[in-house]
Structure formats: C-alpha cells, structure tokens
Design a protein around this motif. Sequence first.
Motif, PDB file in Angstrom:
ATOM      1  N   UNK A  82     -98.306  59.743 -17.192  1.00  0.00           N
ATOM      2  CA  UNK A  82     -99.523  58.988 -16.880  1.00  0.00           C
ATOM      3  C   UNK A  82    -100.959  59.822 -17.130  1.00  0.00           C
ATOM      4  N   UNK A  83    -100.905  61.024 -16.338  1.00  0.00           N
ATOM      5  CA  UNK A  83    -102.007  61.813 -16.565  1.00  0.00           C
ATOM      6  C   UNK A  83    -102.241  62.232 -18.045  1.00  0.00           C
ATOM      7  N   UNK A  84    -101.138  62.472 -18.646  1.00  0.00           N
ATOM      8  CA  UNK A  84    -101.405  63.342 -19.857  1.00  0.00           C
ATOM      9  C   UNK A  84    -101.904  62.109 -21.008  1.00  0.00           C
ATOM     10  N   UNK A  85    -101.395  61.040 -20.681  1.00  0.00           N
ATOM     11  CA  UNK A  85    -101.500  59.769 -21.426  1.00  0.00           C
ATOM     12  C   UNK A  85    -103.003  59.438 -21.688  1.00  0.00           C
ATOM     13  N   UNK A  86    -103.700  59.674 -20.672  1.00  0.00           N
ATOM     14  CA  UNK A  86    -105.109  59.346 -20.596  1.00  0.00           C
ATOM     15  C   UNK A  86    -105.769  60.474 -21.036  1.00  0.00           C
ATOM     16  N   UNK A  87    -105.481  61.740 -21.136  1.00  0.00           N
ATOM     17  CA  UNK A  87    -106.226  62.854 -21.495  1.00  0.00           C
ATOM     18  C   UNK A  87    -106.410  62.988 -22.897  1.00  0.00           C
ATOM     19  N   UNK A  88    -107.531  63.594 -23.250  1.00  0.00           N
ATOM     20  CA  UNK A  88    -108.056  63.388 -24.782  1.00  0.00           C
ATOM     21  C   UNK A  88    -107.337  64.576 -25.577  1.00  0.00           C
ATOM     22  N   UNK A  89    -106.976  65.736 -25.116  1.00  0.00           N
ATOM     23  CA  UNK A  89    -106.629  66.788 -25.973  1.00  0.00           C
ATOM     24  C   UNK A  89    -105.040  67.035 -25.781  1.00  0.00           C
ATOM     25  N   UNK A  90    -104.349  66.219 -25.083  1.00  0.00           N
ATOM     26  CA  UNK A  90    -103.108  66.542 -24.836  1.00  0.00           C
ATOM     27  C   UNK A  90    -102.112  65.104 -25.029  1.00  0.00           C
ATOM     28  N   UNK A  91    -101.009  65.555 -25.492  1.00  0.00           N
ATOM     29  CA  UNK A  91    -100.220  64.508 -25.919  1.00  0.00           C
ATOM     30  C   UNK A  91     -98.587  64.774 -25.787  1.00  0.00           C
ATOM     31  N   UNK A  92     -97.887  63.957 -24.897  1.00  0.00           N
ATOM     32  CA  UNK A  92     -96.419  63.958 -24.666  1.00  0.00           C
ATOM     33  C   UNK A  92     -95.955  63.489 -26.007  1.00  0.00           C
ATOM     34  N   UNK A  93     -95.102  64.477 -26.825  1.00  0.00           N
ATOM     35  CA  UNK A  93     -94.478  64.271 -28.058  1.00  0.00           C
ATOM     36  C   UNK A  93     -93.272  63.820 -27.893  1.00  0.00           C
ATOM     37  N   UNK A  94     -92.486  63.651 -26.640  1.00  0.00           N
ATOM     38  CA  UNK A  94     -91.334  63.437 -26.374  1.00  0.00           C
ATOM     39  C   UNK A  94     -91.014  63.472 -24.979  1.00  0.00           C
ATOM     40  N   UNK A  95     -90.161  62.426 -24.437  1.00  0.00           N
ATOM     41  CA  UNK A  95     -89.640  62.486 -22.986  1.00  0.00           C
ATOM     42  C   UNK A  95     -88.368  62.306 -23.036  1.00  0.00           C
ATOM     43  N   UNK A  96     -87.806  63.233 -22.305  1.00  0.00           N
ATOM     44  CA  UNK A  96     -86.126  63.404 -22.124  1.00  0.00           C
ATOM     45  C   UNK A  96     -85.929  63.050 -20.886  1.00  0.00           C
ATOM     46  N   UNK A  97     -84.736  62.264 -20.641  1.00  0.00           N
ATOM     47  CA  UNK A  97     -84.291  62.213 -19.537  1.00  0.00           C
ATOM     48  C   UNK A  97     -82.688  61.909 -19.669  1.00  0.00           C
ATOM     49  N   UNK A  98     -81.652  62.442 -18.788  1.00  0.00           N
ATOM     50  CA  UNK A  98     -80.337  62.172 -19.225  1.00  0.00           C
ATOM     51  C   UNK A  98     -79.940  60.878 -19.165  1.00  0.00           C
ATOM     52  N   UNK A  99     -80.371  59.940 -18.320  1.00  0.00           N
ATOM     53  CA  UNK A  99     -80.003  58.599 -18.435  1.00  0.00           C
ATOM     54  C   UNK A  99     -81.474  57.852 -19.104  1.00  0.00           C
TER      55      UNK A  99
END
Lengths: 256, 256
Positions: A18-35
């Motif tokens: 959530x913090x990265x999502x609203x930050x300007x110069x950061x991006x979550x390019x992929x989110x992994x979870x085993x389920x």
Amino acid sequence: MITVCLLGAGNIATHIYKAIKVADSLEVVQWYNRTLSSLAPYKNEVATTDKIKDLVEADLYILAVSDDAISEVSKSLPFNNRLVAHTSGSVSIHDLNQKNQRAVFYPLQSFSKNLDVDFSKVPICIEVLEKANIKIFKAIGTALGCKTYKINTEQRQTLHLSAVFVNNFTNQLYRIAHEISDAKSINFDILKPLIQETARKVEVLSPYMAQTGPAKRNDKKTIKRHLKQLENEEHKAIYEMLTASIQKTHGVTNKR
Amino acid sequence: MITVCLLGAGNIATHIYKAIKVADSLEVVQWYNRTLSSLAPYKNEVATTDKIKDLVEADLYILAVSDDAISEVSKSLPFNNRLVAHTSGSVSIHDLNQKNQRAVFYPLQSFSKNLDVDFSKVPICIEVLEKANIKIFKAIGTALGCKTYKINTEQRQTLHLSAVFVNNFTNQLYRIAHEISDAKSINFDILKPLIQETARKVEVLSPYMAQTGPAKRNDKKTIKRHLKQLENEEHKAIYEMLTASIQKTHGVTNKR
C-alpha cells in the motif's frame, strides 16, 4: 522508477504494498504468494503470481514472509546476483541464500491487518552486505517519506528486543489495567488519555525525566495500599518487580 | 459564573488554574498557597494569598495540595458548610474535614511542570458525599470541555492503581528499552513511532485484541534468543515475568 517484486501476503507485505502504491518513483511490478487467493483483492491493480519460477526482473525483491520461510524462499528464487531483502527484525541476513545480493529492510512498527499505518512515520532499518546497495534503500526511504537507518545485525536484533518491551510488554500492562479496572466496573476509556499522554511525553522528555509516581517518590504508604488492593498474585509480582526497577533506575534506597 | 478558590501551587493546581482561566463560565476568584512566591507569575491576573483566614467566598474550594497536606489544610479552612474538593487519586474523601461539604475532583492525567496538557482531554473523576453536589461538577466539566465520571472511593483508588500500570510502569519499560538500545549505540528515536502506535492501537482495539509478538505466538526460539541478548539480570526477570503474563492471558500452554 525503482521496481520491486514483493513476496508474501501477510501484514507487513500488505502495508509495504500500500505504501509503494502511493509513492511516486516506486512500483510493485509483481506480487508473489504461494496461495494466490490471499492476493485476490489486488489482482486488478498489480500482476500477481503463485509460481516462483515466473518472477519477473526487478531492482529489489522484498521477502516479507514469515521468519521460518525466509531461508527456503530465498533458496528457491530462480535467479542470481539480484538484490534480495527480508523484512524480519530477528532473522540473520545470512539466512538469505548467498546466490543473491543480500539485505534487510526492517520496518520497525507494529502492523495489524485492519489498521492503516502512516508509513511515512515508520522508521526503516537497513542492513546490507555490499555497501553500494545502501543507495537504493535510501532512495526507497525518500520515496516513501520514511526515515531510514543503517544498522548492523546486533543493532537490529537489539531493536527487535526493545520493541518487545515498548510494544508487547507495554500492551500487556494496558491489559492488566483493563482487568483491574473491569473488576470494579470502571470504563477502560477513562484510562486512554493517560495512555496517550504517557506515550506523548517521551517524544519530548527521556523516559528517565518523564518518570513520576509512588515508586519514584518512594511513597511507601501508597505502594503498600496498592499491593493490598491487587487481588491477583501475578499482578502483585509485576507491581513489585517494576516498582523495584523504577527505584533502582532513580537511585531510591528502599529498605523495607 | 461558577467561582473557584484554588489551594496549592503544584502541577495539578497550575494546570487546573490554566484550564479554568480559558473557560467561559468559570473563574478562579482567589489562589492560595502557603508560600506566595510560587504564585508570583500569576499575581497580576488573579488575587493571590498566603493567609488561609483571608479566603474569600466561592462556589468551590479545590484543594490541589499534596496527599499528606489534605487533612490539615481542610481542617484549617476558616468556614463551614461550603463545597470543598481534593484532587487526589488515593486519599479518602473522609480525610477532608467534615465541617464542609466534601468531594473529590480527580483529573486522571499525568501532569508535568513544563508540558502543556489539553485539559479538554482529561477525564475528571468525581466523588461526592451529598448527591446534589454532582451538578456543579458536571457544569465545571462542561465548561472545561472535559468528560466527567461519577465514581466511588474504591473505583477511584482502582483507577489510581491502574494509572501506575499504564503510566509509571509503561514509562519504565520505555526506560529499559532506552537502556538496552543505548548500550548498542542505537538512537532511541527509532523506537518512538512504535511507542506512539502501541498507545494509538488501544484507542480502537482492546489490549487483548491488540497483542502480538513472540510471547503470544509462543515463538520459543525468539524468546530464548531475547533472553540470551539481555545482559542485565533484572531486565531478564522482567522479560520472563511479562512473557509469562502475556501467555497466561492468551492461554498459551508453555512447558519449558
């Protein structure tokens, strides 16, 4: 733009996302979870996967998984020589598999599932093995509006221990006060402003300077009455131990 | 207009004075202290005196003096059948001399000399012997913007005891964390957001629901490492006792 792959779907992972999502110069390019189902609420806004071999390239891989899983997940990463950080306060940086560049990204805060946190107020403790990697973490800190602190393993583990005192143990004192007051039909809300003020005070005074009360004053009459009031032997023992601790800190000589 | 005579010049008296000063329908008509010099900063804005026989008429006399002085000061009051309240969390209402109408006006907060307090957030606990007197205290509470709570002696003394847990003992846990982190050259500031968040959480969750950490999870590995990290035997004993307390509260069966 700094790109991040996030691994894990617990409280810390979600708050980082959530913090990265609203930050300007950061991006979550992929989110992994085993389920994958745990990531379902986010599947329309970020690429999600449950296949570790499908992990895409990113500047940083944040392993926000449980302490026990860090070693195994880091071992299963399908690449080498990329920057990988875990988020634990207590796990060694060497638990991360050495095929990648290892780091720790430890946000020192208590994260709950349904309580939003102002991430800009979370101190980020950074540990790296290769000094050059500190730069990207500083940049991430700036982008998140957080203070970052470069620390070593011993300091991180000491912070984790200190956090138990100021968070878990403090919260247990609140719990005991709740029990004591409940037993006499007192609304716990009456104590909340004092709880807030006690925390607020150490923003401006050291805990040493902020101390008051019967233990520090060595007010034996009040201490004796309090011990008499306490019906639970365990509460009595905690009262005695913390009173003795305060008196030791403040040099009260007390021969009873 | 409700008129008040204030007696005493300590932290509580001073904070009450400042709160009444800015309240619309309240007035401190006179401020008494046995040494006039303590009241010097206020002598141009309120009538001050060090002669108890010169006390003027008022709707309420607030005895914000030390616990030990309450009985004597109340005895020396040169009038009968007026409303007199002390501000102590622990002294009996019957310690006030019975020639006057007795009450307790107990603001449940930690007052420091140089720290301003938002008085509207201070819960005022009221105890009266004559039921009719509750009205004036409710009016004072409204004028100050405070919540007032009618309580009995046992409840007040229980609140005073509970306050030691959430204020003095909590502050001592902050102090221990300060010592532990100082020993490893860690800036205590890093822990402050966690301290604030721990206090903030119990505004919305019960302390029971807010609990997290190794004790509650029965994470034996971490607990063992923490105990090993602690160099001070007293800190170790506090760690063990509060861990056991958390585990008892949360029904963790722990056979070591």
